[in-house]
Design an enzyme around this catalytic site. Sequence first.
Site, mmCIF file in Angstrom:
data_model
loop_
_atom_site.group_PDB
_atom_site.id
_atom_site.type_symbol
_atom_site.label_atom_id
_atom_site.label_comp_id
_atom_site.label_asym_id
_atom_site.label_seq_id
_atom_site.Cartn_x
_atom_site.Cartn_y
_atom_site.Cartn_z
ATOM 1 N N SER A 30 0.823 -1.212 0.000
ATOM 2 C CA SER A 30 0.000 0.000 0.000
ATOM 3 C C SER A 30 0.854 1.256 0.000
ATOM 4 C CB SER A 30 -0.884 0.045 1.245
ATOM 5 O OG SER A 30 -1.700 -1.083 1.278
ATOM 6 N N HIS A 61 -7.727 0.517 -10.061
ATOM 7 C CA HIS A 61 -6.735 -0.090 -10.943
ATOM 8 C C HIS A 61 -6.240 -1.407 -10.380
ATOM 9 C CE1 HIS A 61 -3.403 1.089 -8.267
ATOM 10 N NE2 HIS A 61 -4.265 2.030 -7.948
ATOM 11 N N HIS A 83 -4.372 -10.611 -1.886
ATOM 12 C CA HIS A 83 -4.474 -10.844 -0.441
ATOM 13 C C HIS A 83 -5.386 -12.038 -0.156
ATOM 14 C CE1 HIS A 83 -3.484 -6.522 -0.734
ATOM 15 N NE2 HIS A 83 -2.791 -6.728 0.363
ATOM 16 N N TYR A 85 -7.509 -12.180 2.207
ATOM 17 C CA TYR A 85 -8.862 -11.715 2.575
ATOM 18 C C TYR A 85 -9.745 -11.435 1.361
ATOM 19 C CZ TYR A 85 -7.028 -6.960 1.749
ATOM 20 O OH TYR A 85 -6.457 -5.862 1.187
ATOM 21 N N GLU A 86 -9.138 -11.383 0.174
ATOM 22 C CA GLU A 86 -9.955 -11.182 -1.024
ATOM 23 C C GLU A 86 -10.666 -12.477 -1.413
ATOM 24 O OE1 GLU A 86 -8.018 -8.502 -4.158
ATOM 25 O OE2 GLU A 86 -6.323 -9.070 -2.917
ATOM 26 N N ALA A 113 2.036 -2.170 4.365
ATOM 27 C CA ALA A 113 1.590 -1.215 5.381
ATOM 28 C C ALA A 113 0.995 -2.049 6.508
ATOM 29 C CB ALA A 113 0.521 -0.297 4.797
ATOM 30 N N MET A 211 -1.944 -7.788 7.015
ATOM 31 C CA MET A 211 -2.745 -8.802 6.310
ATOM 32 C C MET A 211 -2.046 -9.378 5.078
ATOM 33 S SD MET A 211 -6.340 -6.711 6.456
ATOM 34 C CE MET A 211 -6.793 -5.727 7.913
ATOM 35 N N SER A 212 -0.721 -9.289 5.033
ATOM 36 C CA SER A 212 -0.032 -9.789 3.823
ATOM 37 C C SER A 212 1.343 -10.335 4.199
ATOM 38 C CB SER A 212 0.133 -8.635 2.828
ATOM 39 O OG SER A 212 1.036 -7.674 3.318
ATOM 40 N N ASN A 235 -0.289 3.082 11.477
ATOM 41 C CA ASN A 235 -1.198 3.438 12.579
ATOM 42 C C ASN A 235 -0.826 2.642 13.819
ATOM 43 O OD1 ASN A 235 -2.447 1.267 10.643
ATOM 44 N ND2 ASN A 235 -3.288 0.814 12.682
ATOM 45 N N HIS A 247 -9.091 2.749 6.894
ATOM 46 C CA HIS A 247 -8.267 2.475 5.710
ATOM 47 C C HIS A 247 -7.746 3.791 5.133
ATOM 48 C CE1 HIS A 247 -6.737 0.394 2.261
ATOM 49 N NE2 HIS A 247 -7.566 0.973 1.432
#
Length: 273
Positions: A30, A61, A83, A85-86, A113, A211-212, A235, A247
């Site tokens: 990210s 994109h 990812h 989670y997708e 990130a 998450m990655s 964060n 996000h």
Amino acid sequence: MDMMQKINEAKNYIRTKSSLSPKIGLVLGSGLGSLVEEMTDAVHIPFESIPHFAIPTVEGHSGKVVIGKLNGVLVVALSGRYHYYEGYDLSVVTFPIRVMKMLGVETVILTNACGAVNKDFKPGDLMLITDHLNLTANNPLIGKNIDFLGPRFADASEIYTKQLRCIAHEAAYELKMKLQEGVYTWWTGPSYETPAEIKMIRILGGDAVGMSTVPESLVASHMGMQVLGISCLTNMASGILDQKLSHHEVLEVASSVKYQFSLLIKSIVSKIK
Ligand code: HPA
């Protein structure tokens, strides 16, 4: 079709677009994707045009593979990633890393990130990943092992190569940049963690959560690749501050440190032999 056939078809397609053979692969998380705009002699190949690359689900994109030079050094970069989670299988999430290996990549730099669990860290800090905690109970190497790529029971005692960590520290020192280091925790997402989960992660030894990255690092390490992981702490993790996570904030902070992050990556790339 078996996995090796799919990997080779993707590799062969990419070869028709570029005959360059980079030894370094970059996965741009990210906020860092625009680093590919700084590449010269670059060929941009959209994910969806490559055989067996999944169709991205994220709106806007999609991702692309970019082969060219960064700071004069040949690299293959993924601008964007898949990812878990997708909803993709982990073999899909990690497919581009396996294709990179077949293209001749020996070193992979994974960026992301993530949230800061360690209270000594601040949003905007960069963190070198020294090790990881996989709290998802999933692993991309589950299933029939592809012996051609690596062993059934892969060693995981030094996934994030010590020598590359030294190079990263040297680069940060020269750039007068602060570089934290710590343990990255993989949480599936897509919801952010609860305060109780963050407390648990801290007790277990995690310094950051995201998450990655872990699926890719496991697959890269399985194939004997050298791995470097660098996180942008966007964060403080859930429950540390009296505020909600968004996000939007993640993207904003990632974008605000993009320039420094890019300088660091470019310096590291030019130091890798
Ligand atoms: N948790 C998980 N993933 C993240 C976070 C977080 O706090 N920030 C950015 N990605």
